[in-house]
Design an enzyme around this catalytic site. Sequence first.
Site, PDB file in Angstrom:
ATOM      1  N   HIS A  33     -12.424 -22.507  -8.183  1.00  0.00           N
ATOM      2  CA  HIS A  33     -13.321 -22.171  -7.211  1.00  0.00           C
ATOM      3  C   HIS A  33     -14.173 -22.857  -6.940  1.00  0.00           C
ATOM      4  CE1 HIS A  33     -11.955 -17.953  -7.169  1.00  0.00           C
ATOM      5  NE2 HIS A  33     -11.983 -18.602  -5.897  1.00  0.00           N
ATOM      6  N   LYS A 146      -2.703 -23.636  -5.763  1.00  0.00           N
ATOM      7  CA  LYS A 146      -2.505 -22.695  -6.720  1.00  0.00           C
ATOM      8  C   LYS A 146      -1.844 -21.696  -5.484  1.00  0.00           C
ATOM      9  CE  LYS A 146      -2.894 -19.169  -9.553  1.00  0.00           C
ATOM     10  NZ  LYS A 146      -2.632 -17.994  -8.790  1.00  0.00           N
ATOM     11  N   LEU A 181      -5.889 -21.306 -13.368  1.00  0.00           N
ATOM     12  CA  LEU A 181      -7.299 -20.330 -13.604  1.00  0.00           C
ATOM     13  C   LEU A 181      -7.136 -19.338 -11.513  1.00  0.00           C
ATOM     14  CD1 LEU A 181     -10.774 -21.698 -14.193  1.00  0.00           C
ATOM     15  CD2 LEU A 181      -8.764 -21.336 -15.840  1.00  0.00           C
ATOM     16  N   SER A 183      -8.124 -15.741  -9.830  1.00  0.00           N
ATOM     17  CA  SER A 183      -9.421 -14.122 -10.278  1.00  0.00           C
ATOM     18  C   SER A 183      -8.915 -12.929 -11.104  1.00  0.00           C
ATOM     19  CB  SER A 183      -9.763 -13.264  -9.010  1.00  0.00           C
ATOM     20  OG  SER A 183     -10.722 -14.332  -8.548  1.00  0.00           O
TER      21      SER A 183
END
Length: 279
Positions: A33, A146, A181, A183
């Site tokens: 992010h 992503k 990556l 969350s």
Amino acid sequence: MKIISSIDELRDHLRGQLRTAFVPTMGNLHEGHLSLMRLARRHGDPVVASIFVNRLQFGPNDDFDTYPRTFQADAEKLEKEGVYILFAPSEKDLYPEPQEFRVQPPDDLGSTLEGEFRPGFFNGVTTVVLKLFSCVQPGVAVFGKKDYQQLMIIRNMARQFSLPTEIIAAETYRADDGLALSSRNGYLSAAERAEAPRLYQELTALAENVRLGQAPIAELERHAMAQLSSHSWKPDYISVRRRSNLMPPSADDLAQKSPLVVLAAARLGATRLIDNLEI
Ligand code: PAF
């Protein structure tokens, strides 16, 4: 950094800004992010980030209630990145009444891949993104590759609705072992985290074999799915598509080496991971 929850207050602060750079998020921010914030800063000013866990894009069996909410830590990270406004509306701020008007992405883009396994997902994503755009009125907005299909759908939405917002794509941010990556990586146990890079490894091998024209694509896809399954994964799909419209490539596309992308989603234990690689 100003933290604002009201749409009116946000608009007051941004009045007259012509090149606001916007990064919408659902919080639980990681380096991926933050790389979007840095890219946003290169393309516009001021930078506005949002944190809003959008109920509309979660299915009944999805993780809306347990989705990690780490607001304080997120705000500190954004402040360090020089974000000017963090827009963090409550559900009441953003949806003061039931959101009955929705964006309906076209079937060929919205009901394939993620859309097939998460019905209604892109309807929820595009509806909230259009609403957030209406609040922030950004000149430019940044989305990560992503979520490749999400990026493409938002790009097409912006074009078809003639939104005055340029959509910028950010490269996927990966850990040293290749894991993209996300969350949701936080849900992985230590053993699952050690296993998780296999998804990227399978995509890399498949992409290389497509480049070399090693075998029919369907066979390469089946092989990659079988490799994951044999290591306790439950793959939803691994699929090679045209970059331009996410349709399966034709024989002509392959002969002419049209730009392709391979997209995947698979469950490792209780965690569903997605990833993709341009070919
Ligand atoms: O990618 C996400 O985090 C979400 O889908 C988005 C774009 C913030 C919309 O809720």
